[in-house]
Design an enzyme around this catalytic site. Structure first.
Site, short mmCIF file in Angstrom:
data_model
loop_
_atom_site.label_atom_id
_atom_site.label_comp_id
_atom_site.label_asym_id
_atom_site.label_seq_id
_atom_site.Cartn_x
_atom_site.Cartn_y
_atom_site.Cartn_z
N GLY A 12 -8.74 1.12 1.57
CA GLY A 12 -9.17 0.99 0.18
C GLY A 12 -9.36 2.31 -0.55
O GLY A 12 -10.07 2.36 -1.55
N SER A 13 -8.71 3.36 -0.06
CA SER A 13 -8.88 4.63 -0.78
C SER A 13 -8.26 4.55 -2.18
O SER A 13 -8.77 5.18 -3.12
CB SER A 13 -8.33 5.82 0.01
OG SER A 13 -6.93 5.75 0.11
N ASN A 14 -7.21 3.77 -2.33
CA ASN A 14 -6.65 3.57 -3.68
C ASN A 14 -7.62 2.78 -4.55
O ASN A 14 -7.78 3.08 -5.74
CB ASN A 14 -5.30 2.86 -3.63
CG ASN A 14 -4.16 3.83 -3.38
OD1 ASN A 14 -3.75 4.55 -4.29
ND2 ASN A 14 -3.65 3.87 -2.15
N ASN A 102 2.39 -3.92 -7.48
CA ASN A 102 2.17 -3.42 -6.12
C ASN A 102 2.55 -1.95 -6.06
O ASN A 102 3.37 -1.48 -6.85
CB ASN A 102 3.06 -4.22 -5.15
CG ASN A 102 2.91 -3.77 -3.71
OD1 ASN A 102 1.78 -3.56 -3.22
ND2 ASN A 102 4.03 -3.60 -3.02
N HIS A 104 4.15 0.75 -3.33
CA HIS A 104 4.80 0.87 -2.02
C HIS A 104 4.96 2.36 -1.71
O HIS A 104 5.40 3.13 -2.57
CB HIS A 104 6.17 0.18 -2.05
CG HIS A 104 6.81 0.14 -0.71
ND1 HIS A 104 6.44 -0.77 0.25
CD2 HIS A 104 7.75 0.93 -0.14
CE1 HIS A 104 7.13 -0.55 1.36
NE2 HIS A 104 7.93 0.48 1.15
N ASP A 145 8.76 -6.47 -1.96
CA ASP A 145 9.22 -5.17 -2.46
C ASP A 145 10.47 -5.24 -3.35
O ASP A 145 11.25 -4.30 -3.40
CB ASP A 145 9.50 -4.22 -1.29
CG ASP A 145 8.25 -3.96 -0.46
OD1 ASP A 145 7.15 -4.04 -1.02
OD2 ASP A 145 8.40 -3.69 0.74
C1 GRF Z 1 -1.03 2.97 0.61
O1 GRF Z 1 -0.22 3.98 1.15
C2 GRF Z 1 -0.20 1.96 -0.13
O2 GRF Z 1 0.92 2.48 -0.73
C3 GRF Z 1 0.20 1.04 0.96
O3 GRF Z 1 -0.94 0.94 1.78
C4 GRF Z 1 -1.68 2.15 1.69
C5 GRF Z 1 -3.09 1.78 1.36
O4 GRF Z 1 -3.98 2.84 1.51
N1 GRF Z 1 0.76 -0.19 0.45
P1 GRF Z 1 -5.49 2.66 1.09
O5 GRF Z 1 -6.03 1.39 1.76
O6 GRF Z 1 -5.55 2.56 -0.40
O7 GRF Z 1 -6.21 3.87 1.60
#
Ligand code: GRF
Length: 189
Positions: A12-14, A102, A104, A145
């Protein structure tokens, strides 16, 4: 007010980065974070960030309208998959056309499709001696995708980069671009 619902399966860092980006924007709120993994680190982050978070299991996702009903109650303007690993079922795709995006961690159509996620992607990029990789932000349709591409961004690789180093570079690109692209798509909704 525009509402975002996020889906995440892992760290969940994003999610955290997106939450920070919109924190001071009164026009955008993150209604909820949904996850298919009970013990995913994303729940800790949501707790710390004061974000609503909900867990759902495979049965409720694929064999019921449970998740659809949750979404309906949240009325999202945009659904964002931020590291979400399950295929989105048809009931959600047809209810939210062009409203699910999404990210990718590669330059689609290369390194996409079933089984191409997380470190598998970066290992494949490394094994093929690619000189560049990147991210693809795209709409979600019924095939993994394959929805319309919204944005791609690239980075150069050096022959010494390990898959872990590639993953780190790609994550940095994700942090730089994903919130801004979400904002742009959201403004067009
Ligand atoms: C990211 O690299 C995203 O592109 C992929 O999964 C990863 C998720 O990373 N689909 P995080 O959980 O947000 O750290």
């Amino acid at each position: 007010m525009k509402r975002i619902v996020l889906f995440a399966s892992g760290s969940g860092s994003n999610v955290e980065n997106i939450a920070h980006y919109f924190r001071d924007n009164p026009e955008v709120s993150i209604s909820c974070v949904l996850s298919n993994k009970k013990d995913a680190k994303v729940f800790e982050r949501c707790n710390r960030l004061n974000l609503n978070a909900l867990y759902f299991n495979r049965h409720s996702f694929y064999n019921s309208d449970c998740v659809l009903n949750i979404l309906k109650s949240l009325s999202p303007d945009l659904i964002v998959l931020a590291g979400f690993l399950w295929k989105i079922p048809d009931n959600l795709i047809s209810s939210y056309p062009n409203k699910i995006i999404n990210i990718h961690p590669a330059l689609l159509p290369k390194y996409g499709g079933k089984g191409m996620y997380g470190m598998y992607v970066h290992e494949a990029v490394k094994n093929n001696n690619e000189t560049e990789t990147g991210i693809t932000i795209h709409f979600v349709n019924e095939n993994y995708d394959e929805g319309g591409i919204i944005k791609q961004a690239k980075i150069d690789l050096s022959p010494n980069d390990t898959p872990e180093m590639i993953a780190e570079k790609v994550h940095q690109l994700e942090y730089d671009y994903f919130p801004k692209v979400i904002e742009q798509v959201l403004m067009g909704t």
